[in-house]
Enzyme design. Structure first.
Site, PDB file in Angstrom:
ATOM      1  N   ASP A 221     -88.813  26.012  16.012  1.00  0.00           N
ATOM      2  CA  ASP A 221     -88.852  27.465  17.505  1.00  0.00           C
ATOM      3  C   ASP A 221     -87.701  27.560  18.395  1.00  0.00           C
ATOM      4  O   ASP A 221     -87.256  26.749  18.592  1.00  0.00           O
ATOM      5  CB  ASP A 221     -89.990  27.425  18.486  1.00  0.00           C
ATOM      6  CG  ASP A 221     -89.683  28.992  18.875  1.00  0.00           C
ATOM      7  OD1 ASP A 221     -89.622  29.683  18.278  1.00  0.00           O
ATOM      8  OD2 ASP A 221     -90.711  28.700  19.929  1.00  0.00           O
TER       9      ASP A 221
ATOM     10  N   ASP B 265     -84.624  33.487  15.651  1.00  0.00           N
ATOM     11  CA  ASP B 265     -85.411  33.245  16.557  1.00  0.00           C
ATOM     12  C   ASP B 265     -86.005  32.782  15.238  1.00  0.00           C
ATOM     13  O   ASP B 265     -86.943  33.730  14.393  1.00  0.00           O
ATOM     14  CB  ASP B 265     -86.273  34.142  17.156  1.00  0.00           C
ATOM     15  CG  ASP B 265     -87.317  33.304  17.584  1.00  0.00           C
ATOM     16  OD1 ASP B 265     -87.491  31.983  17.384  1.00  0.00           O
ATOM     17  OD2 ASP B 265     -88.400  33.720  18.292  1.00  0.00           O
TER      18      ASP B 265
END
Length: 504
Positions: A109, A328
């Site tokens: 992440d 992201d």
């Protein structure tokens, strides 16, 4: 970070067949198995549910830094999972922590900073996973090298300043944390310091087993979506840029450079490359990172579809507290600023091949074609500060929903960020590209690439080493076999068009 929800399958083959024949499209077998690990849902997924899941995952952040020793070089992590939302839609890696070491599966992440894993005991933490992986619980009491971080620790003080830690009145109380996510799910726990084990690619063309003492989160409570088992992993590996992220911790210890790179395979079996180091393949272009931002923000200036610049005021992309463009890896799809979405969809629709049939399903713009996607749909270019372009092929903005015979139903996978002027580039865009996060020089680079092949990575010695996908396993861990299951194509087609789902 955002991830898709589990889909509920509906309806019968006869219904789908009738629908497909009327629309000129059909249902297709969805991608087989992944080498990255994603849970294999047994049912179809509606795009609106992908949006909900992504929305819930967005905004995870956190952490602290620690001490230890290591050998300078490129740190290599294995990659599992895939960008295909019908195969669950997330990428994860494996880390080894503690003494004796145990292996943990953690989601990759870039939208958050903290590495955290589920600890024992834990309330609400899954004990099994639909990803066909063995979940583990970290227990600091059984690790000879583990120590809890007290509130008096300077690293906790740093985390308190960024709201990534919580403390009681006593300086000797554990340095804790609580994170709540958009769907009401959350995790809480405390910070510990312990040993992380990893592979380091050295300048002498050798791979060494290395270790370093780092600070990470020990979660003893999870709630909401994090309690579900379908695509459960052991935790989250945040690759954010804060000084207390693992990337920054290892750099401060002299273990790795202050740069990391990934190349996420877009094929259905997934996988890829993830290194703490700089990939230096030809063709890489760079644009500055926006400074003083909690995420990896870029200065998007314009969008071009089929050679035509879209009529969007560039001020819409200016970075502020309520605007900007974020990269992201914890987001499955892509989300366009509300004001940019309609011009984008309209331009795609106007530029498709005449043989392509357009239709709207559940508010999503979809298309039916029997031709190849590259010959039927336009290429998109995103232009960033410095005139740097990111090429977005049709596979990076479309999702294949179904197929029957030669007819394929495609829908635009980029979603409207309703009421928000923030653009998020998730895995749908990031796949099949090298991305370099050069934190030392505050810039990001990318180029299209076949992520199943080796890459050239710089080491601390200045020499280049070739790192192959899956070449290195974390301390000898064996790769997981690919999935053998398929998502029923008929169910997916019915789900998409009729939207007969319940929210997770």
């Amino acid at each position: 970070m955002r991830r898709p929800p589990e889909f509920a399958a509906v309806a019968a083959v006869a219904v789908v067949a009738a629908l497909v024949l009327a629309a000129g499209a059909g249902a297709a077998p969805l991608p087989a198995a992944l080498r990255l690990e994603r849970a294999l849902p047994h049912k179809g997924v509606a795009v609106e549910h992908l949006r909900e899941r992504d929305r819930a995952r967005h905004g995870r952040r956190g952490l602290l830094g620690g001490g230890g020793g290591g050998v300078a070089g490129v740190v290599d992590f294995p990659v599992e999972g895939s960008a295909n939302p019908f195969m669950v839609g997330l990428y994860f890696t494996r880390v080894k922590l503690g003494s004796p070491p145990k292996e943990y599966f953690v989601q990759i992440d870039t939208g958050s900073d903290i590495l955290w894993v589920a600890c024992s005991p834990c309330t609400g933490c899954p004990s099994s996973s639909g990803l066909n992986i063995q979940l583990e619980f970290f227990n600091p009491d059984t690790s000879s090298t583990s120590s809890k971080i007290p509130c008096s620790d300077d690293r906790c003080t740093a985390a308190l300043q960024t709201s990534e830690a919580v403390c009681q009145t006593s300086d000797n109380s554990p340095c804790g944390y609580t994170f709540t996510y958009g769907d009401g799910s959350g995790t809480s726990g405390y910070y510990v310091s312990d040993t992380m084990y990893f592979d380091t690619v050295m300048g002498n063309e050798q791979t060494a087993n290395s270790s370093a003492s780092i600070v990470f989160g020990c979660s003893n409570s999870q709630s909401g979506d994090l309690t579900k088992t379908d695509r459960a992993v052991d935790g989250i590996f945040g690759f954010g840029q804060h000084q207390l992220s693992v990337v920054s911790q290892l750099n401060s210890l002299g273990v790795s450079p202050k740069v990391f790179s990934h190349c996420l395979k877009g094929s259905d079996n997934g996988g890829g490359i993830l290194v703490l180091g700089e990939i230096v393949e030809p063709g890489l272009v760079y644009t500055p990172l926006v400074p003083s931002q909690p995420h990896y923000n870029l200065n998007l200036e314009s969008i071009v579809v089929n050679g035509q610049k879209l009529p969007i005021d560039s001020s819409l992309f200016t970075t502020s507290n309520t605007q900007g463009t974020i990269v992201d890896s914890g987001t499955t799809l892509a989300y366009l600023a509300d004001g940019a979405y309609d011009p984008f969809v309209n331009a795609i629709t106007a530029a498709v091949s005449p043989s392509v049939r357009s239709l709207v399903s559940k508010g999503n713009q979809c298309f039916v074609t029997s031709s190849s996607v590259d010959s039927s749909f336009p290429t998109v270019s995103l232009y960033f500060m410095g005139g740097v372009a990111m090429t977005v092929k049709p596979e990076n903005y479309l999702l294949q929903q179904a197929s029957i015979d030669n007819n394929v139903l495609w829908c635009i996978g980029w979603q409207r960020n309703q009421g928000q002027q923030i653009t998020i580039l998730g895995d749908l865009v990031l796949k099949d590209k090298i991305f370099v996060y050069d934190l030392a020089n505050m810039r990001m680079g990318w180029t299209d690439y076949d992520c199943s092949t080796s890459v050239n990575v710089t080491t601390s010695s200045g020499k280049n080493q070739y790192v192959n996908t899956g070449q290195f396993d974390v301390n000898g861990a064996s790769p997981r076999p690919p999935y053998s299951g398929l998502v029923p194509a008929v169910a997916v087609a019915v789900a998409l068009i009729f939207g007969g789902f319940s929210r997770r």
